[in-house]
Write a protein that holds these residues in place. Structure first.
Motif, short mmCIF file in Angstrom:
data_model
loop_
_atom_site.label_atom_id
_atom_site.label_comp_id
_atom_site.label_asym_id
_atom_site.label_seq_id
_atom_site.Cartn_x
_atom_site.Cartn_y
_atom_site.Cartn_z
N LYS A 151 25.93 -20.56 -10.19
CA LYS A 151 26.63 -19.28 -10.35
C LYS A 151 27.24 -18.82 -9.04
CE LYS A 151 23.79 -17.44 -14.06
NZ LYS A 151 22.49 -16.75 -14.15
N GLY A 152 27.03 -19.61 -8.01
CA GLY A 152 27.64 -19.29 -6.73
C GLY A 152 26.85 -18.30 -5.90
N GLU A 153 25.55 -18.22 -6.17
CA GLU A 153 24.77 -17.26 -5.40
C GLU A 153 24.48 -17.78 -4.00
OE1 GLU A 153 20.83 -14.69 -6.38
OE2 GLU A 153 22.20 -15.17 -8.02
N ASP A 154 24.27 -16.87 -3.11
CA ASP A 154 24.03 -17.17 -1.70
C ASP A 154 22.69 -17.90 -1.52
OD1 ASP A 154 23.24 -15.34 1.23
OD2 ASP A 154 24.61 -17.03 1.02
N LYS A 155 22.61 -18.84 -0.56
CA LYS A 155 21.39 -19.64 -0.41
C LYS A 155 20.21 -18.81 0.05
CE LYS A 155 23.88 -23.81 0.23
NZ LYS A 155 25.17 -23.88 0.90
N ALA A 156 20.48 -17.84 0.92
CA ALA A 156 19.40 -16.98 1.40
C ALA A 156 18.82 -16.18 0.23
CB ALA A 156 19.92 -16.05 2.48
N GLN A 157 19.71 -15.76 -0.66
CA GLN A 157 19.28 -14.98 -1.81
C GLN A 157 18.44 -15.84 -2.77
OE1 GLN A 157 22.75 -12.93 -3.00
NE2 GLN A 157 21.66 -11.47 -4.30
N ILE A 158 18.87 -17.09 -2.93
CA ILE A 158 18.12 -18.00 -3.81
C ILE A 158 16.71 -18.21 -3.26
CG2 ILE A 158 17.99 -20.38 -4.64
CD1 ILE A 158 21.05 -20.37 -4.74
N LEU A 159 16.63 -18.34 -1.95
CA LEU A 159 15.31 -18.51 -1.32
C LEU A 159 14.45 -17.28 -1.58
CD1 LEU A 159 13.43 -20.13 0.56
CD2 LEU A 159 14.49 -18.99 2.49
N ASP A 160 15.06 -16.12 -1.47
CA ASP A 160 14.36 -14.86 -1.73
C ASP A 160 13.84 -14.79 -3.16
OD1 ASP A 160 14.24 -13.56 0.58
OD2 ASP A 160 15.58 -11.90 0.03
N GLU A 161 14.70 -15.17 -4.11
CA GLU A 161 14.36 -14.97 -5.51
C GLU A 161 13.42 -16.04 -6.05
OE1 GLU A 161 17.63 -14.18 -8.23
OE2 GLU A 161 18.70 -13.24 -6.56
N THR A 162 13.61 -17.29 -5.60
CA THR A 162 12.85 -18.38 -6.22
C THR A 162 11.89 -19.06 -5.26
OG1 THR A 162 14.50 -20.03 -5.65
CG2 THR A 162 14.80 -18.88 -7.74
N GLY A 163 12.01 -18.80 -3.97
CA GLY A 163 11.17 -19.50 -3.01
C GLY A 163 11.63 -20.93 -2.77
N SER A 164 12.80 -21.28 -3.28
CA SER A 164 13.29 -22.65 -3.13
C SER A 164 14.40 -22.72 -2.08
CB SER A 164 13.85 -23.17 -4.45
OG SER A 164 12.83 -23.20 -5.41
N THR A 165 14.40 -23.83 -1.36
CA THR A 165 15.41 -24.03 -0.33
C THR A 165 16.45 -25.03 -0.83
OG1 THR A 165 13.56 -23.91 1.17
CG2 THR A 165 15.68 -24.49 2.12
N VAL A 166 17.70 -24.69 -0.62
CA VAL A 166 18.75 -25.64 -0.98
C VAL A 166 18.98 -26.54 0.23
CG1 VAL A 166 21.13 -25.91 -1.70
CG2 VAL A 166 19.80 -23.97 -2.53
N GLY A 167 18.60 -27.82 0.08
CA GLY A 167 18.74 -28.76 1.20
C GLY A 167 20.17 -29.27 1.31
N VAL A 168 20.69 -29.74 0.20
CA VAL A 168 22.07 -30.23 0.16
C VAL A 168 22.71 -29.63 -1.08
CG1 VAL A 168 23.56 -32.25 -0.10
CG2 VAL A 168 21.51 -32.40 1.32
N ASP A 169 23.93 -29.11 -0.91
CA ASP A 169 24.58 -28.41 -2.00
C ASP A 169 25.85 -29.15 -2.42
OD1 ASP A 169 25.65 -26.67 -3.79
OD2 ASP A 169 26.14 -25.11 -2.32
#
Lengths: 293, 401
Positions: free
Chosen positions: B31-49
């Protein structure tokens, strides 16, 4: 106060009864324990037969030669002199056969704890669940007073050499299990990554990378196990296990300080020799050379 | 260097998410959400996008980025030390994500080898045994693998250390062992994870040269991870910039410097010492030449007049560089009615290879009275470097910054 009273009022939890019931149940498998007894007796008699057949001077010579080979890089002349004088003293005191019987017990115990302990420790290292279960059991075994093991040993194996080995194994297996687990877990992850990147299977990873790197730790576990097994020899003599412990035990019964000491010194000599040699086998030699940067 | 430009590896929409709730993080990401926000919401880190790029056969492909940019994660997905969350990687047209256990082992044993930053030389093995590890895993007989390991060590310039232990070698030497271990099974692809980053600058430079030298002999496809732009520009045929899990730009070193795609890349390349990147090839000019096999002094003089120069570069029919001829000497020949340019030929002309960094030539060129000749391995004349050209190049490039 009230709560204390109420704990007393519910009566003692029948731990003793439960344990008894468990061991009574276990003795139902007499055939199984008999088979183990026969097997272990055969092993121990075999080792004893070898010890008996070798002339004493040759035995000492073999030990000295082995020591020289093991420490050929570091040259422990003093230790070899100690070995020579120590064994001659044991011979002189007339404890030679007792000494070999004790050595037999220790070696058999050592064999068993390695055969059981190393795979168990490896399994612990590979599985979090196994570690969670086995780790407290090992702590329990190690802290339980060693005398306690004599009772089930007699119940399951009767009296003689085999119950002595059983008690020794139970008492001395924890360090090797724990150290194997620790040794394998301590292997740096970069080495695991290397082995995987070169296409190692799980077994290759274990035998080519993890075991070799864990070896010094595992060997120090074996060293501790041997020392613990030696500490069991006197205790095990109470249930009819032969050897130097038996001599000490008799001396206690007759209040004979001198004999007790003489046999005790023989145990100390054997302990020092076994300690040093098992440490040498653990690669103390190699790290000396390896750290030469 | 790149002889065969066909595609070796194709990376198709690769995404890697670490941590719990991978599915949810994936949805948010799409959905194009920001990586920092994804980390906040799910605790997951995006390594490669969503990385898509391809690597050509026989090229050195550098993946550049700072720590946390996802470059090491990306590298480990090529041999599946890390499995991607989604996407596909094609090696020679085959999707390695679909490989079964046996194919994967085969891939790691024969097709790809990895060189690590931390080296990972097993401390309990000798150098020879370490180098032979890749063959030992394949159950190659000891005699044969020892022989190959020895050759492999020789190839990386490590002689006489076969029976030493890793702890007894210096960092640079250990890195050579790591390289020898990686090339022993003759893989198509070398994965190099910050392989030289732990070395001091001198050793690093030496190992970079060693790698380039090795590449000239072996022609592998090399995927090289680095956070050092100078290193990337030095060894890379193409460079891929990564930032925060995103692929930002894939380009040749030249194009990366000349056309940075965004502010991030621009900032990154700002501090580069240009004299180290610009090579003789970049600043040379095509000279007017005469052919010694058929042209005479009159033609030579005429061309010198055209270009208003006092000497001219001479080649043979195969464009091999042979020397220069002075205007004075040419005039003398005409006076004596001589036709063969050999009589006036001067051969003591300074030459250099096309890939020599300008920084190394700067002093020599500024002192030389005649232009430098740029010749390749086969002595073909590629161009000449004029004193003014060097100064110009460095001045204008510098002014860009």
């Amino acid at each position: 106060m009230n709560s204390l009273l109420s704990i007393a009022s519910i009566g003692a939890i029948p731990i003793a009864k439960w344990v008894n019931a468990f061991f009574t149940w276990l003795t139902g498998f007499a055939g199984f324990f008999n088979a183990i007894t026969i097997f272990l007796n055969a092993v121990m008699n075999g080792i004893q037969w070898v010890f008996d057949i070798i002339p004493i001077w040759l035995f000492i010579a073999i030990i000295l030669l082995g020591t020289w080979f093991l420490f050929r890089k570091t040259k422990h002349w003093g230790f070899m002199l100690f070995e020579l004088l120590g064994f001659l003293l044991i011979w002189n005191q007339g404890y030679w056969r007792d000494m070999t019987q004790t050595l037999d017990l220790v070696l058999t115990t050592c064999l068993l704890i390695v055969i059981i302990g190393v795979p168990l420790g490896t399994w612990m290292a590979k599985s979090k669940i196994v570690e969670t279960i086995v780790s407290p059991i090992m702590s329990f075994l190690q802290t339980m007073p060693a005398f306690v093991y004599l009772i089930p040993a007699v119940a399951l194996f009767g009296i003689g050499q085999v119950p002595g080995v059983f008690a020794s194994v139970i008492f001395s297996i924890p360090p090797i299990v724990n150290m194997t687990n620790l040794g394998i877990r301590q292997v740096p992850s970069e080495y695991l990554e290397v082995s995987e990147s070169f296409g190692c299977t799980a077994w290759q990873k274990l035998f080519k990378v993890q075991f070799p790197l864990a070896k010094p730790t595992v060997m120090s576990g074996i060293n501790q196990g041997i020392m613990l097994a030696l500490s069991m020899v006197v205790i095990a003599s109470m249930i009819g296990t032969l050897g130097l412990g038996e001599a000490v035990y008799f001396a206690v019964g007759r209040n004979d300080v001198g004999t007790g000491f003489a046999a005790g010194i023989a145990i100390v000599i054997l302990a020092i020799v076994l300690d040093k040699i098992s440490k040498g086998l653990g690669g103390a030699n190699k790290t000396d050379a390896g750290s030469n940067e | 260097m790149t002889q065969n430009n066909s595609e070796k590896i194709k990376v198709n929409h690769i995404t890697k998410i670490f941590g719990p709730h991978v599915k949810k993080a994936q949805e948010l990401l799409s959905k194009g959400e920001d990586k920092a926000q994804i980390l906040d919401e799910t605790g997951s880190t995006v390594g490669v996008d969503n990385a898509t790029f391809s690597i050509k056969n026989n090229e050195i492909f550098v993946i550049m980025g700072l720590s946390g940019s996802g470059k090491s994660t990306m590298l480990r997905m090529f041999n599946r030390l890390i499995d991607p969350t989604s996407g596909a990687i094609y090696l020679d047209g085959k999707d390695i994500m679909k490989f079964d256990k046996k194919q994967l082992l085969d891939l790691r044993r024969k097709k790809m080898s990895m060189v690590f930053q931390g080296l990972g030389l097993l401390p309990n093995r000798t150098i020879l045994e370490n180098a032979a590890f890749g063959l030992e895993v394949q159950d190659v007989k000891k005699e044969e693998r020892d022989k190959k390991a020895h050759e492999s060590l020789e190839m990386v310039g490590l002689h006489g250390y076969d029976d030493s232990y890793p702890g007894e070698l210096s960092g640079g030497m250990q890195q050579r062992v790591g390289l020898a271990r990686a090339i022993i099974n003759d893989p198509d692809i070398l994965l190099m994870d910050e392989a030289f980053s732990a070395l001091d600058p001198l050793n690093r430079r030496e190992m970079q040269n060693e790698l380039l030298e090795l590449q000239r002999k072996l022609h592998k496809t090399i995927i090289f991870i680095s956070h050092d732009l100078n290193e990337a520009l030095r060894v890379g045929d193409r460079i891929m910039m990564m930032h925060d899990g995103d692929v930002i730009q894939v380009d040749t070193p030249e194009d990366l410097l000349d056309h940075p795609k965004n502010e991030y890349v621009k900032k990154f390349i700002e501090n580069v010492d240009r004299s180290k990147i610009l090579t003789a090839y970049n600043v040379m000019v095509k000279p007017n030449t005469v052919n010694i096999d058929k042209d005479g002094p009159k033609l030579a003089l005429r061309r010198m007049k055209e270009d208003q120069i006092s000497s001219i570069f001479v080649v043979d029919s195969d464009n091999h560089f042979v020397g220069i001829v002075d205007a004075d000497d040419a005039n003398e020949m005409i006076d004596k009615n001589e036709k063969d340019l050999h009589t006036a030929l001067k051969t003591d002309v300074p030459t250099t290879a096309p890939n020599t960094p300008i920084g190394d030539l700067f002093n020599a060129i500024s002192k030389s009275p005649i232009p430098y000749a740029v010749v390749d391995d086969e002595k073909h004349l590629q161009g000449i470097i004029l004193r003014s050209a060097v100064l110009d190049a460095m001045a204008t490039k510098g002014a860009d910054d």
